[in-house]
Design a protein around this motif. Structure first.
Motif, short mmCIF file in Angstrom:
data_model
loop_
_atom_site.label_atom_id
_atom_site.label_comp_id
_atom_site.label_asym_id
_atom_site.label_seq_id
_atom_site.Cartn_x
_atom_site.Cartn_y
_atom_site.Cartn_z
N SER A 198 12.18 -28.83 -40.36
CA SER A 198 10.79 -28.46 -39.80
C SER A 198 10.51 -27.23 -38.99
CB SER A 198 10.32 -29.22 -39.17
OG SER A 198 10.60 -30.57 -39.64
N TYR A 199 9.13 -26.39 -39.30
CA TYR A 199 8.60 -25.44 -38.76
C TYR A 199 7.10 -25.65 -37.75
CZ TYR A 199 11.11 -21.89 -41.57
OH TYR A 199 12.24 -21.27 -41.69
N ARG A 200 7.56 -25.53 -37.08
CA ARG A 200 6.25 -25.27 -35.47
C ARG A 200 5.61 -25.03 -36.13
NH1 ARG A 200 8.52 -27.99 -30.21
NH2 ARG A 200 8.82 -29.41 -31.83
N ASP A 228 4.10 -30.23 -36.28
CA ASP A 228 5.43 -30.08 -37.25
C ASP A 228 5.31 -30.27 -38.81
OD1 ASP A 228 6.53 -29.61 -35.13
OD2 ASP A 228 7.83 -30.86 -35.06
N LYS A 229 5.74 -29.11 -39.27
CA LYS A 229 5.70 -28.34 -40.90
C LYS A 229 7.14 -29.24 -41.22
CE LYS A 229 4.91 -25.47 -44.94
NZ LYS A 229 4.54 -27.17 -45.87
N VAL A 230 7.08 -30.69 -42.08
CA VAL A 230 8.36 -30.30 -42.79
C VAL A 230 9.22 -29.83 -43.86
CG1 VAL A 230 10.08 -32.77 -43.04
CG2 VAL A 230 8.77 -33.46 -41.67
N VAL A 231 9.49 -29.06 -44.03
CA VAL A 231 10.26 -28.42 -45.07
C VAL A 231 11.04 -29.55 -45.69
CG1 VAL A 231 10.81 -26.11 -46.06
CG2 VAL A 231 9.82 -25.69 -44.60
N LEU A 232 12.08 -29.69 -45.81
CA LEU A 232 13.27 -30.22 -46.00
C LEU A 232 13.44 -31.81 -45.11
CD1 LEU A 232 16.21 -28.02 -46.33
CD2 LEU A 232 14.46 -28.08 -47.68
N GLY A 240 19.57 -12.41 -51.30
CA GLY A 240 18.76 -12.99 -51.34
C GLY A 240 17.32 -13.23 -52.50
N GLN A 241 15.88 -14.04 -52.20
CA GLN A 241 15.11 -13.64 -53.14
C GLN A 241 14.56 -12.30 -53.08
OE1 GLN A 241 11.80 -17.11 -52.09
NE2 GLN A 241 10.80 -16.26 -54.03
N TYR A 242 14.36 -11.38 -51.85
CA TYR A 242 14.31 -10.20 -51.72
C TYR A 242 15.16 -9.49 -51.66
CZ TYR A 242 9.82 -13.36 -51.39
OH TYR A 242 9.52 -14.05 -51.64
N ASP A 267 19.43 -16.68 -54.89
CA ASP A 267 17.79 -17.03 -54.21
C ASP A 267 17.02 -16.41 -55.39
OD1 ASP A 267 16.12 -18.77 -53.48
OD2 ASP A 267 15.73 -17.35 -51.74
N GLU A 268 16.49 -17.36 -56.62
CA GLU A 268 16.02 -17.23 -57.27
C GLU A 268 15.84 -15.81 -58.18
OE1 GLU A 268 11.72 -17.55 -57.45
OE2 GLU A 268 11.55 -18.49 -56.06
N PRO A 269 17.56 -15.13 -59.11
CA PRO A 269 18.36 -14.14 -59.22
C PRO A 269 17.15 -13.52 -60.31
CG PRO A 269 19.27 -15.70 -60.38
CD PRO A 269 18.02 -16.49 -59.15
N GLY A 291 12.52 -25.40 -57.81
CA GLY A 291 11.32 -26.40 -57.40
C GLY A 291 9.85 -25.48 -57.32
N PRO A 292 8.24 -25.72 -56.99
CA PRO A 292 7.93 -24.85 -57.03
C PRO A 292 7.96 -23.86 -55.98
CG PRO A 292 6.80 -27.20 -56.93
CD PRO A 292 8.65 -27.55 -57.06
N ASN A 293 6.92 -22.83 -56.28
CA ASN A 293 6.51 -21.98 -54.65
C ASN A 293 6.61 -22.77 -53.49
OD1 ASN A 293 4.48 -20.10 -56.43
ND2 ASN A 293 6.76 -19.23 -55.77
N GLY A 294 7.17 -22.49 -52.35
CA GLY A 294 6.84 -23.26 -51.43
C GLY A 294 7.81 -24.92 -51.39
N ALA A 295 8.59 -25.38 -52.47
CA ALA A 295 9.45 -26.18 -52.48
C ALA A 295 10.39 -26.82 -51.69
CB ALA A 295 10.07 -26.94 -53.66
N GLY A 296 10.87 -24.92 -50.79
CA GLY A 296 11.75 -25.11 -49.81
C GLY A 296 13.21 -24.45 -50.18
N LYS A 297 13.34 -24.21 -51.51
CA LYS A 297 13.91 -23.56 -52.36
C LYS A 297 15.50 -22.32 -50.67
CE LYS A 297 12.29 -22.20 -56.16
NZ LYS A 297 10.82 -22.81 -55.16
N THR A 298 14.15 -21.54 -50.84
CA THR A 298 14.53 -20.39 -49.54
C THR A 298 15.38 -21.16 -48.05
OG1 THR A 298 13.34 -18.74 -50.94
CG2 THR A 298 14.11 -18.22 -48.68
N THR A 299 14.46 -21.87 -47.94
CA THR A 299 14.75 -22.45 -46.62
C THR A 299 16.43 -23.36 -47.07
OG1 THR A 299 12.58 -23.37 -46.19
CG2 THR A 299 13.96 -23.97 -45.02
N THR A 300 16.63 -23.98 -47.79
CA THR A 300 17.27 -24.54 -47.98
C THR A 300 18.95 -23.28 -47.98
OG1 THR A 300 16.81 -26.39 -49.50
CG2 THR A 300 18.98 -26.31 -49.96
N THR A 336 15.61 -21.45 -59.04
CA THR A 336 14.96 -20.88 -59.61
C THR A 336 13.64 -21.69 -59.73
OG1 THR A 336 14.78 -20.36 -61.85
CG2 THR A 336 15.87 -22.12 -61.77
N GLN A 337 12.89 -21.17 -60.17
CA GLN A 337 11.60 -22.18 -60.59
C GLN A 337 11.66 -22.49 -62.69
OE1 GLN A 337 8.20 -19.99 -59.52
NE2 GLN A 337 8.69 -19.03 -57.36
N TYR A 338 12.09 -21.42 -63.07
CA TYR A 338 12.50 -21.82 -64.89
C TYR A 338 13.09 -22.85 -65.07
CZ TYR A 338 10.44 -16.88 -64.06
OH TYR A 338 10.10 -16.04 -63.53
#
Ligand SMILES: Nc1ncnc2c1ncn2[C@@H]1O[C@H](COP(=O)(O)OP(=O)(O)OP(=O)(O)O)[C@@H](O)[C@H]1O
Ligand SMILES: [Mg+2]
Length: 316
Positions: free
Chosen positions: A14-16, A21-25, A88-90, A165-167, A42-51, A197-199
């Motif tokens: 979660s992020y505060r 708290d916002k539960v991400v996973l 990484g994604q970036y 991450d989203e190569p 998963g779509p944008n913001g689903a928690g992929k990068t966090t995982t 991936t989002q695809y």
């Protein structure tokens, strides 16, 4: 029993935020066998990068137990780090340096000797089709070239488990395909790939197993084929030689819709081997020959949109 490259149970994060708290996973379980490609969708913001960040030791989890490459993530993060590579994604590419310099820097960080570093860099430049560009600053590279250099840098340390991450986000179809080819070659060498991936098509093309992440929970997990069978809409097309056969088949099967040329029947089906076998056996019993057969399964986009609710919501 196959060994697992990644085993996660009850992973939480979660992020505060301002409003609590916002539960991400929200307690996710993952099992990735060695030498396979696992895709987290998963779509944008689903928690992929966090995982990916948690599994690769970049950020801590709030809860759950995780083994990566046979090491406990919480107790042996250095061992995990030594066994994995992360793209990484970036981009991690330093754009002021040349492609070759980026690779040599990576070799330094991985404690390769000068000689080994140079040899490894030369190999990777060759493999990723960057020999001509090797001496130019990375800022002059196209998006696809930068992505390839990024992955080449990950491979300097010869990791057996790689996080991507989203190569292929933002790559054109040709660059995407060449990235897929590289991933397939890595897995052929026994490397394990954890790919986000989002695809859905990308997961369908590459992954042995797919997990769909939505709002912090896994809404489905399985092989692409298994996931497609979760939802209705699949059918088998049967083409017959003449109208007489079509009529007989309709009677024998008790279901079907005429399609296009009037000699083709669409039979609703989950596309499983068992149901195909039963259908063909029934036609055989009535001595009805089939000229042509094709199976149409829904694609992963259909699965995702169905499982995440009203398809109309998804496009809004
Ligand atoms: N450091 C942070 N602080 C607060 N919230 C964060 C932080 N990092 C991520 N989040 C939130 O966590 C959620 C998941 O983010 P994450 O980056 O894992 O998604 P993603 O699936 O990778 O999305 P994308 O497809 O856009 O890359 C988002 O709502 C994001 O805003
Ligand atoms: Mg992301």
């Amino acid at each position: 029993m196959t060994n697992l490259a990644i085993a996660a149970n009850g992973l939480r994060k979660s992020y505060r935020g301002k409003n609590g708290d916002k539960v991400v996973l929200d307690g996710i379980d993952l099992a990735v066998p060695e030498g396979t490609i696992f895709s987290l969708l998963g779509p944008n913001g689903a928690g992929k990068t966090t995982t990916v960040q948690i599994l690769s030791t970049l950020i801590p989890a709030d809860g759950g137990t995780v083994q990566v490459a046979g090491h406990d993530l919480a107790r042996k993060p250095d061992d995990v780090r030594g066994a994995i590579g992360v793209t990484g994604q970036y981009s991690a590419v330093d754009k002021l340096l040349t492609g070759e310099e980026n690779l040599l820097l990576m070799a330094d960080l991985r404690h390769l000797s000068r000689r080994d570093g140079r040899r490894r860099a030369a190999e990777l430049l060759e493999r990723f089709d960057l020999v001509e560009a090797a001496g130019k600053p990375a800022s002059t590279y196209s998006g696809g070239m930068q992505r390839r250099l990024d992955l080449a840098m990950t491979l300097v340390g010869d990791p057996r488990l790689i996080f991507l991450d989203e190569p292929t986000t933002g790559l054109d179809p040709r660059s995407r395909r060449s990235m897929w080819q590289v991933v397939r070659e890595l897995v052929a060498d026994g490397v394990t790939i954890f790919l986000t991936t989002q695809y859905l098509e990308e997961a369908d093309q590459l992954a042995d197993r797919v997990a769909m992440l939505d709002h912090g929970t896994l809404i489905a997990q399985g092989t692409p084929e298994e996931l497609k069978r979760l939802i209705p809409g699949g059918h088998v097309s049967l083409r017959f030689a003449d109208q007489h056969h079509v009529d007989s088949a309709l009677r024998a099967l008790g279901t079907g819709f005429l399609d296009g040329d009037a000699l083709t029947l669409q039979i609703p089906s989950d596309g499983s081997v068992g149901s195909l076998r039963r259908m063909l056996a029934r036609l055989d019993d009535h001595s009805i020959d089939v000229e042509e057969l094709s199976v149409h399964t829904p694609d992963l986009d259909d699965v995702f949109l169905t499982l995440t609710g009203d398809p109309k919501d998804a496009v809004r």
